[in-house]
Design a protein around this motif. Structure first.
Motif, PDB file in Angstrom:
ATOM      1  N   GLY A 120       0.872  -1.230   0.023  1.00  0.00           N
ATOM      2  CA  GLY A 120      -0.015  -0.032   0.103  1.00  0.00           C
ATOM      3  C   GLY A 120       1.024   1.207  -0.035  1.00  0.00           C
ATOM      4  N   PRO A 121       0.113   2.537   0.045  1.00  0.00           N
ATOM      5  CA  PRO A 121       1.011   3.709   0.062  1.00  0.00           C
ATOM      6  C   PRO A 121       1.812   3.652   1.365  1.00  0.00           C
ATOM      7  N   ILE A 122       3.303   3.842   1.058  1.00  0.00           N
ATOM      8  CA  ILE A 122       4.413   3.718   2.106  1.00  0.00           C
ATOM      9  C   ILE A 122       4.631   4.897   2.691  1.00  0.00           C
ATOM     10  N   ILE A 123       4.528   6.189   2.280  1.00  0.00           N
ATOM     11  CA  ILE A 123       4.905   7.483   2.746  1.00  0.00           C
ATOM     12  C   ILE A 123       3.671   7.431   4.056  1.00  0.00           C
ATOM     13  N   ASN A 124       4.313   7.839   5.292  1.00  0.00           N
ATOM     14  CA  ASN A 124       3.666   8.081   6.282  1.00  0.00           C
ATOM     15  C   ASN A 124       3.277   7.019   7.085  1.00  0.00           C
ATOM     16  N   VAL A 125       3.884   5.776   6.634  1.00  0.00           N
ATOM     17  CA  VAL A 125       3.745   4.584   7.437  1.00  0.00           C
ATOM     18  C   VAL A 125       4.946   4.626   8.415  1.00  0.00           C
ATOM     19  N   PRO A 126       4.491   4.212   9.805  1.00  0.00           N
ATOM     20  CA  PRO A 126       5.724   4.017  10.853  1.00  0.00           C
ATOM     21  C   PRO A 126       6.707   3.220  10.391  1.00  0.00           C
ATOM     22  N   LYS A 127       7.994   3.891  10.664  1.00  0.00           N
ATOM     23  CA  LYS A 127       9.122   3.095  10.183  1.00  0.00           C
ATOM     24  C   LYS A 127       9.384   1.641  10.762  1.00  0.00           C
ATOM     25  N   GLU A 128       8.890   1.521  12.106  1.00  0.00           N
ATOM     26  CA  GLU A 128       8.739   0.417  12.764  1.00  0.00           C
ATOM     27  C   GLU A 128       7.991  -1.060  12.067  1.00  0.00           C
ATOM     28  N   LYS A 129       7.023  -0.491  11.347  1.00  0.00           N
ATOM     29  CA  LYS A 129       6.412  -1.542  10.495  1.00  0.00           C
ATOM     30  C   LYS A 129       6.921  -1.981   9.513  1.00  0.00           C
ATOM     31  N   LEU A 130       7.821  -1.371   8.815  1.00  0.00           N
ATOM     32  CA  LEU A 130       8.662  -1.912   7.687  1.00  0.00           C
ATOM     33  C   LEU A 130       9.550  -2.804   7.882  1.00  0.00           C
ATOM     34  N   VAL A 131       9.726  -4.008   7.205  1.00  0.00           N
ATOM     35  CA  VAL A 131      10.623  -5.077   7.201  1.00  0.00           C
ATOM     36  C   VAL A 131      11.405  -4.771   6.149  1.00  0.00           C
ATOM     37  N   LEU A 132      12.726  -4.246   6.037  1.00  0.00           N
ATOM     38  CA  LEU A 132      13.580  -3.899   4.910  1.00  0.00           C
ATOM     39  C   LEU A 132      13.986  -5.155   4.230  1.00  0.00           C
ATOM     40  N   ASN A 133      14.298  -6.155   4.775  1.00  0.00           N
ATOM     41  CA  ASN A 133      14.408  -7.579   4.283  1.00  0.00           C
ATOM     42  C   ASN A 133      13.552  -7.980   3.182  1.00  0.00           C
ATOM     43  N   THR A 134      12.294  -7.745   3.807  1.00  0.00           N
ATOM     44  CA  THR A 134      11.142  -8.363   2.812  1.00  0.00           C
ATOM     45  C   THR A 134      11.031  -7.417   1.705  1.00  0.00           C
ATOM     46  N   ILE A 135      11.052  -6.288   1.787  1.00  0.00           N
ATOM     47  CA  ILE A 135      10.973  -5.193   0.863  1.00  0.00           C
ATOM     48  C   ILE A 135      12.251  -5.301  -0.296  1.00  0.00           C
ATOM     49  N   GLU A 136      13.090  -5.764   0.135  1.00  0.00           N
ATOM     50  CA  GLU A 136      14.136  -6.330  -0.948  1.00  0.00           C
ATOM     51  C   GLU A 136      13.919  -7.393  -1.695  1.00  0.00           C
ATOM     52  N   LYS A 137      13.470  -8.586  -1.120  1.00  0.00           N
ATOM     53  CA  LYS A 137      12.889  -9.599  -1.841  1.00  0.00           C
ATOM     54  C   LYS A 137      11.776  -9.433  -2.731  1.00  0.00           C
ATOM     55  N   VAL A 138      10.791  -8.206  -2.355  1.00  0.00           N
ATOM     56  CA  VAL A 138       9.836  -8.040  -3.229  1.00  0.00           C
ATOM     57  C   VAL A 138      10.333  -7.396  -4.551  1.00  0.00           C
ATOM     58  N   ILE A 139      11.379  -6.421  -4.320  1.00  0.00           N
ATOM     59  CA  ILE A 139      12.051  -5.752  -5.586  1.00  0.00           C
ATOM     60  C   ILE A 139      12.815  -6.730  -6.428  1.00  0.00           C
ATOM     61  N   GLU A 140      13.511  -7.792  -5.717  1.00  0.00           N
ATOM     62  CA  GLU A 140      14.500  -8.594  -6.499  1.00  0.00           C
ATOM     63  C   GLU A 140      13.635  -9.781  -7.043  1.00  0.00           C
ATOM     64  N   ALA A 141      12.158  -9.788  -7.005  1.00  0.00           N
ATOM     65  CA  ALA A 141      11.400 -10.910  -7.410  1.00  0.00           C
ATOM     66  C   ALA A 141      11.292 -10.507  -8.895  1.00  0.00           C
ATOM     67  N   ASN A 142      11.235  -9.159  -9.249  1.00  0.00           N
ATOM     68  CA  ASN A 142      11.025  -8.585 -10.637  1.00  0.00           C
ATOM     69  C   ASN A 142      12.247  -9.252 -11.524  1.00  0.00           C
ATOM     70  N   GLU A 143      11.999  -9.662 -12.593  1.00  0.00           N
ATOM     71  CA  GLU A 143      12.729 -10.549 -13.564  1.00  0.00           C
ATOM     72  C   GLU A 143      13.944  -9.571 -14.269  1.00  0.00           C
ATOM     73  N   MET A 144      13.638  -8.120 -13.929  1.00  0.00           N
ATOM     74  CA  MET A 144      14.813  -7.327 -14.569  1.00  0.00           C
ATOM     75  C   MET A 144      15.780  -6.912 -13.231  1.00  0.00           C
ATOM     76  N   VAL A 145      15.419  -7.492 -12.344  1.00  0.00           N
ATOM     77  CA  VAL A 145      16.409  -6.880 -11.181  1.00  0.00           C
ATOM     78  C   VAL A 145      17.568  -8.134 -10.801  1.00  0.00           C
ATOM     79  N   LYS A 146      18.556  -7.618 -10.528  1.00  0.00           N
ATOM     80  CA  LYS A 146      19.696  -8.545 -10.174  1.00  0.00           C
ATOM     81  C   LYS A 146      19.731  -8.570  -8.708  1.00  0.00           C
ATOM     82  N   SER A 147      19.768  -7.493  -8.074  1.00  0.00           N
ATOM     83  CA  SER A 147      19.805  -7.298  -6.487  1.00  0.00           C
ATOM     84  C   SER A 147      19.405  -6.010  -6.271  1.00  0.00           C
TER      85      SER A 147
END
Length: 239
Positions: free
Chosen positions: A62-89
Motif C-alpha cells: 500500500g502507500p508507504i509514505i507516512n507509514v511508521p518506520k517500525e512497521k517496515l521489514v526492509l529485508n522483505t521489501i528487498e525480496k519483493v523488488i528482487e522478485a522482478n525479472e529485471m532486477v539482479k539485486s
C-alpha cells in the motif's frame, strides 16, 4: 563514612545516557516514512523504471509514505523488488531523514534471442524477458535455438564482450545445424563462419589479422564468406 563521589558521578551519567537513549529510541519508533528514493546502480539503460518499482511497493504494502518506520521489514521489501525479472539485486534502507531508499542493480543483457519465443540472454547466461522500457543494443541470436546452442552462444558472447573490436562490430549470431555458428558484422556484407566454440581465442585472433590486412588493402567488400573453422587459417570466399 567517606562518600566516593566518582561512583555517584558515573552512576548518574549512566542514568542520563540510558534516559537519552530511551527517549531517542521512542522518538525514532514514532517517526514515519517521509519519502521514497529509488536509485539505479551502474548501467543507466532502464529495463525497469522507478514507476514500476513504486507500483511493486504499493501492490505489496500500500502507500508507504507516512507509514511508521517500525512497521517496515526492509529485508522483505528487498525480496519483493528482487522478485522482478529485471532486477539482479536490491539494497533497501531508511535514511536519518526518514526516506526509504532502494539501490537497485539491474540484470545486464548481452544477447537477444529471436526465435519462437523472444528474450534476452543476460551476463550470467540466464534468460531475461524483453523490457517495455528499453531495447538493448546487443547481438541478435537466430537459427536453431536449443539449450546446448544457448550455452555455446553464451560462451561466444562472453568472449565478444571482453574484446573492444568484437563488441563494437558483431551484431548477430546465427545457430546452424550441429552446433555450428555464424557471425554477422555491423559494417561488412560477408558472413563469418565460426564453426564450433573450440579455440575461440585463436579463431578470433586469426580473423582480426585478416580483417586488418583486408581493410588496409581495401578488399573487405570482395568477400562473401570468411571461414575460421580450419586450424590456424582463414579461408575466404569471394563474391
Amino acid at each position: 563514612m567517606r562518600i566516593n563521589w566518582n561512583y555517584i558521578k558515573i552512576g548518574a551519567l549512566s542514568l542520563v545516557l540510558m534516559g537519552l537513549y530511551a527517549f531517542s529510541n521512542q522518538r525514532n519508533e514514532k517517526r514515519k516514512v517521509a519519502g521514497i528514493n529509488i536509485e539505479f546502480v551502474g548501467d543507466q539503460n532502464l529495463y525497469i523504471t522507478q514507476s514500476v518499482v513504486n507500483k511493486l511497493l504499493i501492490q505489496n504494502y500500500g502507500p508507504i509514505i507516512n507509514v511508521p518506520k517500525e512497521k517496515l521489514v526492509l529485508n522483505t521489501i528487498e525480496k519483493v523488488i528482487e522478485a522482478n525479472e529485471m532486477v539482479k539485486s536490491a539494497q533497501v534502507y531508511l535514511t536519518v531523514n526518514g526516506e526509504l531508499t532502494s539501490k537497485i542493480v539491474q540484470r545486464k543483457p548481452i544477447g537477444r534471442i529471436e526465435g519462437n519465443s523472444k528474450f534476452y540472454l543476460d551476463d550470467e547466461g540466464k534468460r531475461m524477458p524483453l523490457s517495455m522500457s528499453h531495447s538493448a543494443r546487443v547481438p541478435i541470436i537466430t537459427g536453431k535455438i536449443t539449450g546446448k546452442g544457448l550455452e555455446d552462444v553464451y560462451e561466444i558472447l562472453k568472449y565478444i564482450n571482453q574484446d573492444d573490436f568484437l563488441r563494437k562490430n558483431v551484431i548477430g549470431i546465427h545457430i546452424e545445424e550441429e552446433e555450428r555458428y555464424q557471425l554477422k558484422f555491423r559494417m561488412e556484407q560477408f558472413v563469418v563462419h565460426l564453426g564450433g566454440i573450440d579455440n575461440l581465442e585463436e579463431k578470433f585472433n586469426n580473423f582480426k589479422a585478416f580483417y586488418a590486412k583486408a581493410n588496409r588493402d581495401k578488399t573487405l567488400e570482395e568477400y562473401a564468406m570468411v571461414n575460421l573453422e580450419f586450424n590456424n587459417q582463414v579461408v575466404c570466399t569471394k563474391i
